[in-house]
Scaffold this motif. Structure first.
Motif, mmCIF file in Angstrom:
data_model
loop_
_atom_site.group_PDB
_atom_site.id
_atom_site.type_symbol
_atom_site.label_atom_id
_atom_site.label_comp_id
_atom_site.label_asym_id
_atom_site.label_seq_id
_atom_site.Cartn_x
_atom_site.Cartn_y
_atom_site.Cartn_z
ATOM 1 N N SER A 173 0.817 -1.222 0.000
ATOM 2 C CA SER A 173 0.000 0.000 0.000
ATOM 3 C C SER A 173 0.842 1.260 0.000
ATOM 4 O O SER A 173 0.518 2.229 -0.696
ATOM 5 C CB SER A 173 -0.933 -0.002 1.215
ATOM 6 O OG SER A 173 -0.193 -0.026 2.429
ATOM 7 N N ARG A 174 1.918 1.261 0.766
ATOM 8 C CA ARG A 174 2.719 2.481 0.893
ATOM 9 C C ARG A 174 3.807 2.598 -0.168
ATOM 10 O O ARG A 174 4.022 3.664 -0.737
ATOM 11 C CB ARG A 174 3.350 2.538 2.281
ATOM 12 C CG ARG A 174 2.364 2.570 3.446
ATOM 13 C CD ARG A 174 1.387 3.722 3.350
ATOM 14 N NE ARG A 174 0.638 3.886 4.598
ATOM 15 C CZ ARG A 174 -0.467 4.595 4.724
ATOM 16 N NH1 ARG A 174 -0.963 5.218 3.656
ATOM 17 N NH2 ARG A 174 -1.085 4.701 5.878
ATOM 18 N N VAL A 175 4.506 1.491 -0.430
ATOM 19 C CA VAL A 175 5.648 1.547 -1.353
ATOM 20 C C VAL A 175 5.195 1.418 -2.802
ATOM 21 O O VAL A 175 5.518 2.252 -3.656
ATOM 22 C CB VAL A 175 6.671 0.449 -1.001
ATOM 23 C CG1 VAL A 175 7.833 0.480 -2.005
ATOM 24 C CG2 VAL A 175 7.179 0.619 0.420
ATOM 25 N N GLN A 176 4.439 0.364 -3.113
ATOM 26 C CA GLN A 176 4.049 0.134 -4.505
ATOM 27 C C GLN A 176 2.961 1.087 -4.984
ATOM 28 O O GLN A 176 2.992 1.545 -6.125
ATOM 29 C CB GLN A 176 3.574 -1.311 -4.676
ATOM 30 C CG GLN A 176 4.652 -2.351 -4.405
ATOM 31 C CD GLN A 176 4.152 -3.769 -4.645
ATOM 32 O OE1 GLN A 176 3.380 -4.021 -5.557
ATOM 33 N NE2 GLN A 176 4.578 -4.688 -3.799
ATOM 34 N N HIS A 177 1.995 1.385 -4.109
ATOM 35 C CA HIS A 177 0.852 2.197 -4.540
ATOM 36 C C HIS A 177 0.847 3.616 -3.992
ATOM 37 O O HIS A 177 0.043 4.432 -4.453
ATOM 38 C CB HIS A 177 -0.449 1.509 -4.125
ATOM 39 C CG HIS A 177 -0.699 0.203 -4.821
ATOM 40 N ND1 HIS A 177 -1.370 0.116 -6.024
ATOM 41 C CD2 HIS A 177 -0.348 -1.057 -4.491
ATOM 42 C CE1 HIS A 177 -1.442 -1.159 -6.397
ATOM 43 N NE2 HIS A 177 -0.821 -1.891 -5.481
ATOM 44 N N ALA A 178 1.703 3.923 -3.018
ATOM 45 C CA ALA A 178 1.764 5.264 -2.419
ATOM 46 C C ALA A 178 0.373 5.749 -2.030
ATOM 47 O O ALA A 178 -0.032 6.875 -2.331
ATOM 48 C CB ALA A 178 2.432 6.247 -3.393
ATOM 49 N N ALA A 179 -0.370 4.909 -1.356
ATOM 50 C CA ALA A 179 -1.760 5.211 -1.021
ATOM 51 C C ALA A 179 -1.865 6.238 0.095
ATOM 52 O O ALA A 179 -1.078 6.236 1.044
ATOM 53 C CB ALA A 179 -2.479 3.939 -0.605
ATOM 54 N N ASP A 180 -2.866 7.102 -0.009
ATOM 55 C CA ASP A 180 -3.173 8.040 1.067
ATOM 56 C C ASP A 180 -3.962 7.359 2.174
ATOM 57 O O ASP A 180 -3.812 7.693 3.356
ATOM 58 C CB ASP A 180 -3.984 9.219 0.521
ATOM 59 C CG ASP A 180 -3.219 10.028 -0.505
ATOM 60 O OD1 ASP A 180 -3.796 10.344 -1.568
ATOM 61 O OD2 ASP A 180 -2.037 10.335 -0.249
ATOM 62 N N VAL A 181 -4.819 6.427 1.786
ATOM 63 C CA VAL A 181 -5.637 5.690 2.744
ATOM 64 C C VAL A 181 -5.413 4.201 2.526
ATOM 65 O O VAL A 181 -5.665 3.687 1.427
ATOM 66 C CB VAL A 181 -7.142 6.005 2.587
ATOM 67 C CG1 VAL A 181 -7.972 5.184 3.584
ATOM 68 C CG2 VAL A 181 -7.402 7.494 2.765
ATOM 69 N N ALA A 182 -4.910 3.513 3.531
ATOM 70 C CA ALA A 182 -4.678 2.067 3.451
ATOM 71 C C ALA A 182 -5.690 1.364 4.360
ATOM 72 O O ALA A 182 -5.684 1.571 5.575
ATOM 73 C CB ALA A 182 -3.252 1.727 3.877
ATOM 74 N N LEU A 183 -6.551 0.540 3.765
ATOM 75 C CA LEU A 183 -7.582 -0.186 4.513
ATOM 76 C C LEU A 183 -7.276 -1.678 4.510
ATOM 77 O O LEU A 183 -7.034 -2.255 3.451
ATOM 78 C CB LEU A 183 -8.964 0.015 3.877
ATOM 79 C CG LEU A 183 -9.579 1.402 3.842
ATOM 80 C CD1 LEU A 183 -10.922 1.332 3.129
ATOM 81 C CD2 LEU A 183 -9.764 1.937 5.248
ATOM 82 N N PHE A 184 -7.309 -2.286 5.675
ATOM 83 C CA PHE A 184 -7.215 -3.741 5.769
ATOM 84 C C PHE A 184 -8.535 -4.209 6.365
ATOM 85 O O PHE A 184 -8.806 -3.985 7.546
ATOM 86 C CB PHE A 184 -6.041 -4.173 6.649
ATOM 87 C CG PHE A 184 -5.584 -5.579 6.414
ATOM 88 C CD1 PHE A 184 -4.301 -5.856 5.970
ATOM 89 C CD2 PHE A 184 -6.442 -6.658 6.617
ATOM 90 C CE1 PHE A 184 -3.867 -7.168 5.743
ATOM 91 C CE2 PHE A 184 -6.034 -7.959 6.389
ATOM 92 C CZ PHE A 184 -4.739 -8.220 5.948
ATOM 93 N N VAL A 185 -9.354 -4.847 5.526
ATOM 94 C CA VAL A 185 -10.698 -5.262 5.923
ATOM 95 C C VAL A 185 -10.703 -6.773 6.104
ATOM 96 O O VAL A 185 -10.284 -7.514 5.210
ATOM 97 C CB VAL A 185 -11.744 -4.861 4.866
ATOM 98 C CG1 VAL A 185 -13.152 -5.146 5.367
ATOM 99 C CG2 VAL A 185 -11.594 -3.388 4.499
ATOM 100 N N ALA A 186 -11.207 -7.228 7.249
ATOM 101 C CA ALA A 186 -11.214 -8.662 7.532
ATOM 102 C C ALA A 186 -12.512 -9.069 8.206
ATOM 103 O O ALA A 186 -13.138 -8.281 8.921
ATOM 104 C CB ALA A 186 -10.029 -9.041 8.420
ATOM 105 N N THR A 187 -12.891 -10.321 7.992
ATOM 106 C CA THR A 187 -14.095 -10.871 8.625
ATOM 107 C C THR A 187 -13.787 -11.455 9.996
ATOM 108 O O THR A 187 -14.587 -12.192 10.554
ATOM 109 C CB THR A 187 -14.714 -11.965 7.738
ATOM 110 O OG1 THR A 187 -13.727 -12.994 7.534
ATOM 111 C CG2 THR A 187 -15.144 -11.405 6.392
#
Length: 349
Positions: free
Chosen positions: A298-312
């Motif tokens: 999320s941070r290195v490859q995509h340089a995302a501003d918002v990183a979400l980890f969604v789990a059940t």
């Protein structure tokens, strides 16, 4: 005890039992669309074993009531989006609507069961509802001497509810059966009494929830639907939630070659979003290694501003520590339930 005729004729009584959607599955299995929450008109007709035109006519007569309880008519962009997000997953299983599509929630389907007079399946659903109401009303209530730790107001609520269910309502039923001239007035009075009884029951439930569980659970059944999804359906479910919360450019990438993320999007204010979706069994937590892998993607490859980890499921303490240190938003089982029920995700606002 509420009889079947009263349930068919009284919207007030129907409103009082609409939370008991689990009754549907006790009678027969209700097939759902890939989003795990809705059915089409054809699927409603198949469940109740009636012609589709019967459901359409009934929906026209009771449109306002059904709309309040979850009936939606999709057209235009909403329909196109639903086709792409949901129906496109299994194009051979569901007919592609042309100009509009009626979507029914489980609550709306239960509402149908209390409106259809000539369906054996609907009658069975009503029978289960009436039996459950009877059991709830006739459940023994502890006397004050045996429940000194229960607040006085709470004990009074239970005793009044018990008296209403055991004496007053049956008295009205008997009077209505034998009356002629004043039948309508008695029916109206009985509905008022039952409404008071229902409010007392709701009050008791809310107090118990606040005292023992930290708050009421209003989302019964949602996680059961999500748990029934496969990994692909779950990713598309998250895409639907992102769009609902105002995100644009929502793309599902899950599968081989997804570069470590499952869904990408952009918030309404232009921030980039990447999401990892894990459909695990509730007893299997997300470990720190999985957070570390997502952090790099999320941070290195995509340089995302918002990183979400969604789990059940839940997150292990080490995984939560990594997320807090590096600004990853975790959406665990309880937060996913609320998000799916319509509570916006704050980080997207």
């Amino acid at each position: 005890m509420i009889n079947e005729a009263a349930l068919l004729e009284s919207k007030t009584l129907r409103d009082g039992v609409l939370e008991r959607t689990d009754v549907l599955d006790r009678v027969k299995a209700l097939s759902l669309l890939p989003d795990g929450m809705h059915v089409t008109t054809a699927m409603v007709a198949a469940y109740f074993e009636v012609a589709e035109r019967v459901i359409n006519r009934m929906a026209q007569r009771h449109r306002d009531e059904l709309t309040v309880n979850g009936l939606r008519i999709l057209r235009g962009e909403d329909l196109a989006r639903f086709k792409g997000d949901t129906l496109s997953l299994f194009p051979e299983s569901y007919p592609q609507p042309r100009s509009s599509l009626a979507l029914w929630s489980r609550r709306a389907v239960l509402n149908v069961a209390m409106l259809l007079r000539d369906s054996n399946v609907a009658r069975q659903v009503r029978t289960y509802l009436l039996d459950m109401e009877y059991l709830a009303r006739t459940r023994p209530v502890e006397t004050p001497a045996r429940s000194r730790d229960v607040p006085l107001d709470d004990r009074i609520d239970q005793r009044i509810t018990h008296i209403l269910g055991k004496t007053v309502v049956p008295m009205f039923n008997a009077l209505i059966e034998t009356s002629g001239e004043h039948r309508q007035e008695l029916t109206s009075l009985r509905e008022d009494v039952e409404r008071i009884e229902q409010r007392l029951c709701d009050h008791h439930t809310r107090i118990a929830d606040l005292e023992h569980t930290g708050g009421p659970r209003r989302y019964t059944g949602i996680m059961a639907s999500i748990d029934a999804m496969n990994w692909r359906e779950f990713e598309h479910h998250i895409a639907v939630l992102l769009r609902r919360d105002g995100c644009t450019d929502v793309i599902v990438h899950g599968g081989p070659g997804d570069r470590g993320v499952d869904v990408t999007a952009r918030t309404a204010d232009g921030r980039s979003v990447v999401a990892q979706c894990k459909s695990f069994a509730p007893y299997r937590p997300v470990w720190s290694g999985e957070l570390q892998k997502f952090l790099g993607a999320s941070r290195v490859q995509h340089a995302a501003d918002v990183a979400l980890f969604v789990a059940t499921t839940s997150f292990a303490p080490d995984a939560r520590a990594i997320a807090e240190a590096y600004g990853v938003t975790l959406v665990d089982r309880s937060h996913l339930e609320k998000w799916s029920a319509g509570v916006p995700l704050p980080v997207l606002q």
